[in-house]
Design an enzyme around this catalytic site. Structure first.
Site, PDB file in Angstrom:
ATOM      1  N   SER A 100      81.575 -20.078 -19.199  1.00 42.75           N
ATOM      2  CA  SER A 100      81.125 -21.439 -18.906  1.00 42.75           C
ATOM      3  C   SER A 100      81.733 -21.873 -17.573  1.00 42.75           C
ATOM      4  CB  SER A 100      81.489 -22.380 -20.054  1.00 42.75           C
ATOM      5  OG  SER A 100      80.768 -23.584 -19.966  1.00 42.75           O
ATOM      6  N   HIS A 213      75.800 -21.371 -26.834  1.00 42.53           N
ATOM      7  CA  HIS A 213      76.803 -21.397 -25.772  1.00 42.53           C
ATOM      8  C   HIS A 213      78.128 -20.767 -26.191  1.00 42.53           C
ATOM      9  CE1 HIS A 213      78.312 -22.704 -21.928  1.00 42.53           C
ATOM     10  NE2 HIS A 213      79.274 -23.419 -22.480  1.00 42.53           N
TER      11      HIS A 213
END
Length: 244
Positions: A100, A213
């Site tokens: 991320s 994610h």
């Protein structure tokens, strides 16, 4: 730093720089499967809280507000230098990864320096112009992360996009993303993979199926992700000559 099993202070080891996401979060005294697996494979693992982390007060955290990636890159490079100065890190065997926000910085790093033998950028943002209108928090991205909308100041979006540095990359770079990631959409990873392929830079794209994610919702997904990264690093790791 996490040290490999049976660490020998008289030897030098390859190093993995592990970068946290957020980017306004922080590493703490918590168990990490990835870090332990990397160390078990024979690497020293360095993980630190550069500028923008939430561990040193609000002022420190806000140093990267509207300025990310930025000086956090300098802090990470200083941490690597300090690890090498400790005497047990092989400076010819450096690797970098992160997810991320850490994936953003990984891609930024290989666009700024060639000192790492290989990299693995996980679930990164590569192009803020495309990300701003495809992420699942598009409504909050600007004005919270950038003051203007993409069409109002496209050059400021491009300035902080790792894709703007892809022409400098020489480092073999793996790209890893969850197949159902809506926070940093799969299209971001695909852009970077295609750009690296177009430039002839060694790369591969790993999509972990059925996960968003977090990538590691199940232990099998966590193992698959870490295994892919370690296999990529082992491919480029300089091995010590065999004893005669």
């Amino acid at each position: 730093m996490i040290l490999p099993p049976d660490f020998d202070a008289a030897k030098k080891y390859p190093l993995i720089l592990e970068i946290h996401g957020g980017p306004q979060t922080a590493y703490g005294p918590n168990f990490s499967t990835d870090v332990q697996l990397y160390a078990a494979a024979g690497y020293i693992v360095l993980y630190t809280n550069p500028r923008g982390s939430t561990s040193y007060g609000e002022e420190f955290t806000n140093l990267i507000d509207k300025n990310y990636p930025g000086q956090d890159y300098d802090d990470l490079m200083s941490a690597v230098d300090a690890a090498i100065a400790g005497g047990n890190v092989d400076p010819a065997n450096l690797f970098v990864t992160g997810g991320s926000g850490g994936g953003v910085l990984t891609a930024w790093i290989v666009g700024k320096t060639d000192r790492f033998r290989a990299a693995a950028t996980q679930k990164p943002v590569i192009n803020y112009l495309s990300f701003a209108l495809t992420t699942d928090f598009a409504a909050g991205f600007s004005p919270n992360w950038r003051k203007e909308r993409p069409w109002e100041d496209p050059m400021s979006y491009w300035k902080y996009s790792p894709l703007s540095l892809v022409g400098n990359v020489k480092t073999p770079t793996l790209v890893v993303v969850g197949g159902d990631d809506y926070r940093t959409p799969v299209s971001e990873s695909e852009q970077y993979y295609t750009a690296l392929q177009t430039r002839g830079i060694p790369t591969a794209l790993v999509k972990v199926p059925g996960v968003g994610h977090g990538i590691t919702a199940r232990p099998s997904q966590s193992a698959a992700k870490a295994s892919a990264i370690l296999a990529w690093f082992e491919k480029y790791r300089v091995k010590a000559p065999a004893a005669q």
